[in-house]
Design a protein around this motif. Structure first.
Motif, PDB file in Angstrom:
ATOM      1  N   CYS A  17       0.839  -1.207   0.000  1.00 58.22           N
ATOM      2  CA  CYS A  17       0.000   0.000   0.000  1.00 58.22           C
ATOM      3  C   CYS A  17       0.872   1.255   0.000  1.00 58.22           C
ATOM      4  O   CYS A  17       0.583   2.216  -0.717  1.00 58.22           O
ATOM      5  CB  CYS A  17      -0.922   0.016   1.210  1.00 58.22           C
ATOM      6  N   ARG A  18       1.928   1.249   0.780  1.00 54.56           N
ATOM      7  CA  ARG A  18       2.829   2.402   0.817  1.00 54.56           C
ATOM      8  C   ARG A  18       3.515   2.603  -0.527  1.00 54.56           C
ATOM      9  O   ARG A  18       3.718   3.743  -0.971  1.00 54.56           O
ATOM     10  CB  ARG A  18       3.865   2.218   1.923  1.00 54.56           C
ATOM     11  N   GLU A  21       0.977   4.185  -2.837  1.00 56.42           N
ATOM     12  CA  GLU A  21       0.760   5.587  -2.502  1.00 56.42           C
ATOM     13  C   GLU A  21       1.895   6.454  -3.021  1.00 56.42           C
ATOM     14  O   GLU A  21       1.674   7.590  -3.439  1.00 56.42           O
ATOM     15  CB  GLU A  21       0.602   5.763  -0.991  1.00 56.42           C
ATOM     16  N   PHE A  25      -1.318   6.582  -5.967  1.00 61.57           N
ATOM     17  CA  PHE A  25      -2.606   5.975  -5.623  1.00 61.57           C
ATOM     18  C   PHE A  25      -2.995   6.397  -4.215  1.00 61.57           C
ATOM     19  O   PHE A  25      -2.143   6.781  -3.413  1.00 61.57           O
ATOM     20  CB  PHE A  25      -2.524   4.443  -5.687  1.00 61.57           C
ATOM     21  N   GLU A  26      -4.279   6.317  -3.906  1.00 66.99           N
ATOM     22  CA  GLU A  26      -4.727   6.538  -2.530  1.00 66.99           C
ATOM     23  C   GLU A  26      -5.646   5.394  -2.128  1.00 66.99           C
ATOM     24  O   GLU A  26      -6.309   4.783  -2.963  1.00 66.99           O
ATOM     25  CB  GLU A  26      -5.433   7.877  -2.379  1.00 66.99           C
ATOM     26  N   CYS A  27      -5.690   5.122  -0.841  1.00 71.52           N
ATOM     27  CA  CYS A  27      -6.474   4.015  -0.310  1.00 71.52           C
ATOM     28  C   CYS A  27      -7.938   4.432  -0.205  1.00 71.52           C
ATOM     29  O   CYS A  27      -8.265   5.394   0.479  1.00 71.52           O
ATOM     30  CB  CYS A  27      -5.909   3.613   1.048  1.00 71.52           C
ATOM     31  N   MET A  66      -7.281   0.367  -3.823  1.00 74.16           N
ATOM     32  CA  MET A  66      -6.531   1.584  -4.123  1.00 74.16           C
ATOM     33  C   MET A  66      -7.104   2.214  -5.386  1.00 74.16           C
ATOM     34  O   MET A  66      -7.564   1.507  -6.282  1.00 74.16           O
ATOM     35  CB  MET A  66      -5.049   1.266  -4.335  1.00 74.16           C
ATOM     36  N   GLU A  67      -7.058   3.543  -5.444  1.00 70.04           N
ATOM     37  CA  GLU A  67      -7.535   4.250  -6.633  1.00 70.04           C
ATOM     38  C   GLU A  67      -6.529   5.340  -6.981  1.00 70.04           C
ATOM     39  O   GLU A  67      -5.993   6.002  -6.099  1.00 70.04           O
ATOM     40  CB  GLU A  67      -8.909   4.869  -6.351  1.00 70.04           C
ATOM     41  N   ARG A  68      -6.315   5.529  -8.305  1.00 67.44           N
ATOM     42  CA  ARG A  68      -5.347   6.546  -8.734  1.00 67.44           C
ATOM     43  C   ARG A  68      -5.926   7.935  -8.523  1.00 67.44           C
ATOM     44  O   ARG A  68      -7.082   8.191  -8.819  1.00 67.44           O
ATOM     45  CB  ARG A  68      -5.000   6.364 -10.211  1.00 67.44           C
ATOM     46  N   LYS A  69      -5.087   8.838  -7.996  1.00 69.69           N
ATOM     47  CA  LYS A  69      -5.508  10.220  -7.768  1.00 69.69           C
ATOM     48  C   LYS A  69      -5.645  10.930  -9.117  1.00 69.69           C
ATOM     49  O   LYS A  69      -4.985  10.588 -10.093  1.00 69.69           O
ATOM     50  CB  LYS A  69      -4.480  10.964  -6.927  1.00 69.69           C
TER      51      LYS A  69
END
Length: 73
Positions: A17-18, A21, A25-27, A66-69
């Motif tokens: 996840c890190r 990010e 990406f954001e959670c 996760m989704e891309r900003k």
């Protein structure tokens, strides 16, 4: 774009996840535990024997989405 990360170990998923990010990406959902279990039976070789209950197999999978900003500009 949404991506689902899954892992059998929590520290490994947190590290992934890190890394995501850091790539923009954001959670979207919190890290959650998905638990599944199934019964195991011993299958006899002869027809007149009954199947015997042997035990329970448990699996725990950790996952997060996760989704891309959005990019500005």
């Amino acid at each position: 774009m949404r991506t689902t990360l899954k892992s059998m170990r929590l520290p490994e998923l947190v590290q992934r996840c890190r890394d995501m990010e850091a790539r923009g990406f954001e959670c979207v959902s919190p890290i959650e535990r998905v638990y599944s279990a199934r019964k195991d039976f011993y299958a006899p070789t002869r027809k007149q024997d009954k199947a015997k209950y042997v035990g329970l197999k448990e699996h725990v999978i950790w996952r997060c989405v996760m989704e891309r900003k959005e990019r500005v500009g």
